[in-house]
Design a protein around this motif. Structure first.
Motif, short mmCIF file in Angstrom:
data_model
loop_
_atom_site.label_atom_id
_atom_site.label_comp_id
_atom_site.label_asym_id
_atom_site.label_seq_id
_atom_site.Cartn_x
_atom_site.Cartn_y
_atom_site.Cartn_z
N MET A 90 0.82 -1.20 0.00
CA MET A 90 0.00 0.00 0.00
C MET A 90 0.86 1.26 0.00
SD MET A 90 -2.13 1.53 3.20
CE MET A 90 -0.58 2.16 3.87
N ALA A 91 1.90 1.28 0.86
CA ALA A 91 2.69 2.48 1.07
C ALA A 91 3.49 2.88 -0.16
CB ALA A 91 3.61 2.30 2.27
N TYR A 92 4.09 1.90 -0.85
CA TYR A 92 4.92 2.29 -1.99
C TYR A 92 5.18 1.18 -3.01
CZ TYR A 92 8.84 0.02 0.46
OH TYR A 92 9.65 -0.89 1.09
N LEU A 93 5.27 -0.08 -2.56
CA LEU A 93 5.74 -1.13 -3.47
C LEU A 93 4.76 -1.46 -4.59
CD1 LEU A 93 7.59 -3.62 -1.10
CD2 LEU A 93 8.57 -2.42 -3.05
N ALA A 94 3.45 -1.37 -4.32
CA ALA A 94 2.49 -1.66 -5.39
C ALA A 94 2.63 -0.64 -6.52
CB ALA A 94 1.07 -1.64 -4.83
N GLU A 557 10.72 10.04 -0.61
CA GLU A 557 9.51 9.67 0.12
C GLU A 557 9.75 8.61 1.20
OE1 GLU A 557 6.26 10.95 -0.39
OE2 GLU A 557 7.55 12.44 -1.36
N LEU A 558 11.00 8.19 1.43
CA LEU A 558 11.25 7.14 2.43
C LEU A 558 10.67 7.48 3.81
CD1 LEU A 558 12.47 4.57 3.60
CD2 LEU A 558 14.70 5.74 3.68
N PRO A 559 10.90 8.66 4.38
CA PRO A 559 10.34 8.93 5.72
C PRO A 559 8.81 8.83 5.75
CG PRO A 559 12.06 10.51 5.20
CD PRO A 559 11.78 9.76 3.93
N ARG A 560 8.15 9.37 4.72
CA ARG A 560 6.69 9.31 4.70
C ARG A 560 6.20 7.88 4.49
NH1 ARG A 560 2.64 9.83 0.84
NH2 ARG A 560 4.16 10.15 -0.81
N ASN A 561 6.87 7.15 3.62
CA ASN A 561 6.49 5.75 3.41
C ASN A 561 6.64 4.94 4.70
OD1 ASN A 561 7.91 5.55 0.05
ND2 ASN A 561 5.95 6.34 0.73
N ALA A 562 7.76 5.13 5.42
CA ALA A 562 7.99 4.41 6.68
C ALA A 562 6.93 4.78 7.72
CB ALA A 562 9.39 4.71 7.21
N PHE A 563 6.60 6.06 7.80
CA PHE A 563 5.56 6.49 8.73
C PHE A 563 4.22 5.84 8.39
CE2 PHE A 563 2.09 9.52 9.65
CZ PHE A 563 2.22 9.60 11.04
N ASN A 564 3.88 5.80 7.11
CA ASN A 564 2.61 5.19 6.70
C ASN A 564 2.59 3.68 6.98
OD1 ASN A 564 1.52 7.60 5.83
ND2 ASN A 564 2.15 7.33 3.71
N GLY A 602 -7.71 8.37 9.42
CA GLY A 602 -7.64 9.80 9.13
C GLY A 602 -6.24 10.24 8.75
N ILE A 603 -5.24 9.71 9.46
CA ILE A 603 -3.85 10.06 9.13
C ILE A 603 -3.50 9.57 7.73
CG2 ILE A 603 -1.45 9.59 9.74
CD1 ILE A 603 -2.37 9.45 12.68
N LEU A 604 -3.84 8.32 7.43
CA LEU A 604 -3.50 7.76 6.11
C LEU A 604 -4.23 8.47 4.98
CD1 LEU A 604 -3.40 3.94 6.94
CD2 LEU A 604 -1.46 5.43 6.44
N TRP A 605 -5.41 8.98 5.24
CA TRP A 605 -6.11 9.74 4.21
C TRP A 605 -5.28 10.94 3.76
CZ3 TRP A 605 -10.14 9.38 1.03
CH2 TRP A 605 -10.63 10.55 0.45
N ARG A 606 -4.61 11.57 4.73
CA ARG A 606 -3.83 12.76 4.41
C ARG A 606 -2.42 12.42 3.93
NH1 ARG A 606 -5.77 17.59 6.15
NH2 ARG A 606 -3.65 18.43 6.17
N THR A 607 -1.79 11.42 4.54
CA THR A 607 -0.38 11.15 4.24
C THR A 607 -0.18 10.09 3.17
OG1 THR A 607 -0.23 9.47 6.00
CG2 THR A 607 0.27 11.76 6.60
N TRP A 608 -1.24 9.35 2.83
CA TRP A 608 -1.11 8.31 1.81
C TRP A 608 -2.08 8.53 0.65
CZ3 TRP A 608 -4.95 4.33 0.95
CH2 TRP A 608 -4.59 3.43 -0.05
#
Length: 628
Positions: A90-94, A557-564, A602-608
Motif C-alpha cells: 500500500m505504502a509504496y511497493l504496489a 519519500e522514504l520517511p513518509r512511506n515508513a511512517f505510513n 484519518g492520518i493515512l487519508w492525508r499522508t497516503w
C-alpha cells in the motif's frame, strides 16, 4: 448436512461454473486477457477478489486454532505470514511494481537487469520459484479442504453408494481431490476474469456466513462462560517474555499443543516475526496471485488502492467468523468431535463447530462460504503458475511466434499439470501448520534477500540476484535437516529460528556475486529508474537522469512511506482485534480499537491516499510505458 444444505452448496458450485462459461470466450482472447484481464478491470473488483483469495479455508482453520489456544495474543501471530506485507505494498511497493508495466515477476527481472546471461538465469530462477511457491499454496489449500469436508460428508453413507471402501486416513484425501478438480475446471475455463467475478460472488457468501456465525456466538455465549473456559490472560493481547497462558488445569491437550508449536517464548517469537516480516515485506509480493492482482490494475494508483483497502475489507469479516466459531468451541468444546487419527486435532475446531452448532439451512450457507474461501484461494494461486511457464518459458525460449490461441490452450494443460503435482505433494503433508511453516519460513526465506536488494541498490545485477536466490533456496531446504537436531526445542517454528542464518548466507552470496561481476548496463538502469523511481542507493543512476533531464528529482519519500507503514500496521492490527472484542462482548476493548482505526485512517487519508501519484512528477508529458 441436511438436504437443504446440500442444495445450497450445489447451487453455488453451479453458479461458479456458469460464471466461468460466461466469460470463457473473453478470457481466451489472449494471454493478457486470460491472466490479467487486459489490465482493464476496476480496482475495487480486484480488491474484493484479492480479499476473497486471502479468505482461505486452511488459514481460517489455522487462525481459529490460534485464537482458541492463545486468545487475544493470537492477533500478533499472523505476522508469521507476514500479514502486514499488504501495508508495505500500500505504502509504496504496489506503485513501483505497477509502474514497471510487465506481465509477471519473471518479466520484471528482464526490465530491471536487461537481457544478458545473469538476467536470463535470474529470470529462470524466478519462474522456478513462482512454480514452487504456487504449488506450496495449493498444497496448503489441499490439506485444509480435506480436513474440512470429511466432517460434513460422512463417508460411511457415501462410500457404499459409490461402491468404494476407504480407510479413515484416505477420506480427507478423497474429498480434497474431488473439490480441487472442480476448482480446476472453472479456473481453466474462465481465466482471471472468471476468477475475479467468481471471487466477488464468493466474498458476498462469506460475508453473510460470517455475520451468521458471529450473531449465533453472541446469542449463545456470555463473557462469564468464556472466562470460565479459558486460562488467565486469554482476553489480553499483552504479553511478556513468556506466553503466560496455563491450560494444564483446563485442557491439558491444549497445553501440549502450545508446547509443540514452540510459541512459549513469546517476546523472542515476536522479535523474530518482526525481523523476518519486515524483510519479507520489503522484498515485495511473491510471484503469485497477489502480484498478479497488482499487475492487472489499470494504473499505479489503482494498484496502491487494491493493496490498501484489502485489509479494510478482509480483516473485520474474516475475524467475525473466526471469533464466532472459536467462542462456541471454547464454551462447548466437549460437544465437538476433534478426533483425527486417534488423537485430538485442534485444526478441526472450525468444521467441528459448524457441525455441532449450525442449524440446517444456515449450515449450508456456512459450508458454502468456507468452500468458497477454499475455491477462491486455490483458483487465484492456480491461475498464477501457468503464466510463468507459458509466458516466461515457452513463449520466450521455445516458440516466440506462438499464436494467442495456442498460448491459452497451453495454459489449460499447464494448469492441470500443476494441480496434479500439488495433489501428489499434499498426500505427504501431515497438517496445515506444516504447510504454512514451509511456505512462510522456508520458501520466503530463500526468496527474501535478492528481492529486497533489487529495489534499493543500483549495483545489484542479474548474477547477484541469481546467486542469492540459489543460495537462499538451498539454505531453506537444507538447514532444517542440518540444524534441526541441534535445536529440537524450536518445534514447528524451526524455519523461523533459521531465518537470520539463511539471510546472512544468501545475502553475502548475492552481494559478493554482484561485486565480482560487471554492473548492469547503464541504459537499462536508467530506463528502469526513470520509469519506476525507487528510493534507496541510486545515486549514480540519478546523476545520469539529471544529466538527461536537469529537473529530475530523486525519490525522497522514504520517511513518509515508513511512517505510513507504521500507521497502517497499527490500523490493520486494530481491524483484526475489533471483531474479536465484539464477539466476546469486551466493548471497552472494541471501542479502543475503533478509535485506533479511525485515527489511523484519518492520518493515512492525508499522508497516503491524497498523495498517490501514478508516475514521477518530472516525466514531462507522462511516461512511455514499456511494452511487454
Amino acid at each position: 448436512m441436511a438436504p437443504i444444505d446440500g442444495l445450497i452448496v450445489l447451487a453455488y458450485l453451479v453458479a461458479t461454473l456458469a460464471i466461468a462459461l460466461k466469460v470463457r470466450a473473453r478470457a481466451a482472447e489472449s494471454i493478457d486477457s486470460y491472466y490479467l484481464g487486459n489490465k482493464r478491470m476496476p480496482w475495487y473488483l480486484l480488491c474484493l477478489s484479492d480479499a476473497s483469495g486471502m479468505f482461505d479455508i486452511s488459514g481460517t482453520m489455522w487462525l481459529s486454532t490460534l485464537l482458541f489456544l492463545y486468545g487475544m495474543k493470537s492477533i500478533w501471530l499472523p505476522w508469521l505470514w507476514p500479514v502486514f506485507n499488504q501495508v508495505f505494498l500500500m505504502a509504496y511497493l504496489a506503485i513501483w511494481l505497477r509502474r514497471s508495466n510487465v506481465r509477471s515477476g519473471a518479466e520484471w527481472i528482464l526490465f530491471r537487469f536487461g537481457d544478458n546471461r545473469g538476467s536470463r538465469l535470474s529470470h529462470l530462477s524466478v519462474v522456478l520459484f513462482s512454480v514452487i511457491c504456487v504449488v506450496g499454496f495449493l498444497v496448503y489449500a489441499f490439506v485444509g479442504i480435506g480436513k474440512f469436508m470429511e466432517l460434513f460428508l460422512p463417508w460411511e453413507s457415501i462410500g457404499p453408494a459409490l461402491g468404494l471402501t476407504l480407510s479413515p486416513a484416505q477420506v480427507p484425501v478423497a474429498y480434497a481431490v474431488f473439490f480441487t478438480t472442480l476448482v480446476t475446471i472453472y479456473v481453466v475455463l474462465g481465466g482471471l476474469p472468471g476468477i475475479v467475478w467468481t471471487d466477488v460472488l464468493q466474498f458476498g457468501i462469506m460475508t453473510l456466513a460470517a455475520f451468521f456465525v458471529a450473531g449465533m456466538a453472541m446469542t449463545m455465549v456470555t463473557p462469564a462462560q468464556i472466562a470460565a473456559a479459558t486460562p488467565e490472560g486469554w482476553m489480553s493481547p499483552g504479553f511478556g517474555w513468556h506466553l503466560g497462558l496455563d491450560w494444564s488445569a483446563i485442557r491439558p491437550e491444549a497445553a501440549a499443543k502450545i508446547a509443540g508449536d514452540g510459541y512459549e517464548l513469546f517476546t523472542a517469537l515476536m522479535m523474530m516475526m518482526l525481523f523476518s516480516g519486515i524483510l519479507k515485506s520489503a522484498a515485495g509480493p511473491a510471484p503469485s496471485y497477489d502480484m498478479q492482482r497488482v499487475l492487472a490494475t489499470r494504473s499505479p494508483r489503482d494498484a496502491a488502492k487494491v493493496t490498501g483497502f484489502v485489509s479494510v475489507v478482509l480483516m473485520p469479516i474474516r475475524y467475525l467468523m473466526i471469533a464466532g466459531f472459536t467462542v462456541l468451541a471454547l464454551v462447548f468444546v466437549d460437544r465437538l468431535d476433534l478426533a483425527s487419527g486417534g488423537k485430538v486435532d485442534f485444526e478441526n475446531l472450525l468444521p467441528a463447530a459448524i457441525q455441532a452448532f449450525m442449524p440446517a439451512g444456515v449450515r449450508g450457507v456456512i459450508v458454502t462460504g468456507l468452500l468458497a474461501a477454499f475455491m477462491a484461494t486455490f483458483a487465484s494461486s492456480l491461475n498464477a503458475a501457468p503464466l510463468y511457464i507459458v509466458n516466461d518459458v515457452y513463449r520466450r525460449y521455445v516458440n516466440t511466434d506462438a499464436s494467442q490461441r495456442l498460448l491459452v490452450r497451453l495454459s489449460y494443460a499447464v494448469s492441470v499439470a500443476v494441480v496434479l503435482l500439488a495433489m501428489g505433494i499434499g498426500l505427504f503433508v501431515a497438517s496445515i501448520n506444516d504447510a504454512l511453516q514451509w511456505i512462510v519460513s522456508g520458501l520466503w526465506g530463500g526468496y527474501t534477500v535478492s528481492n529486497v536488494i533489487k529495489w534499493y541498490w543500483w549495483r545489484f545485477n542479474g548474477e547477484g540476484y541469481f546467486a542469492g536466490m540459489v543460495a537462499g533456496i538451498a539454505c531453506s531446504l537444507s538447514f532444517p535437516f542440518v540444524f534441526g537436531p541441534l535445536l529440537p526445542q524450536a518445534g514447528a517454528i524451526l524455519p523461523l529460528y533459521l531465518f537470520p542464518l539463511i539471510i546472512a548466507v544468501s545475502g553475502a552470496v548475492a552481494i559478493g556475486a554482484s561485486l565480482m561481476t560487471k554492473p548492469t548496463d547503464p541504459a537499462v538502469l536508467l530506463g528502469f529508474y526513470r520509469q519506476v523511481r525507487p528510493w534507496g542507493f541510486w545515486g549514480p543512476v540519478q546523476a545520469l537522469l539529471q544529466a538527461e533531464n536537469p529537473a529530475a528529482q530523486p525519490n525522497r519519500e522514504l520517511p513518509r512511506n515508513a511512517f505510513n507503514i507504521v500507521v497502517g500496521t497499527l490500523m490493520q492490527t486494530a481491524l483484526v482485534a475489533t471483531p474479536v472484542f465484539l464477539v466476546v462482548k469486551n466493548f471497552a476493548g472494541m471501542a479502543a480499537c475503533l478509535v485506533v482505526v479511525l485515527v489511523c485512517g484519518g492520518i493515512l487519508w492525508r499522508t497516503w491516499y491524497r498523495r498517490l501519484a501514478d508516475w514521477p512528477e518530472d516525466l514531462s508529458g507522462g511516461p512511455v510505458e514499456r511494452t511487454a
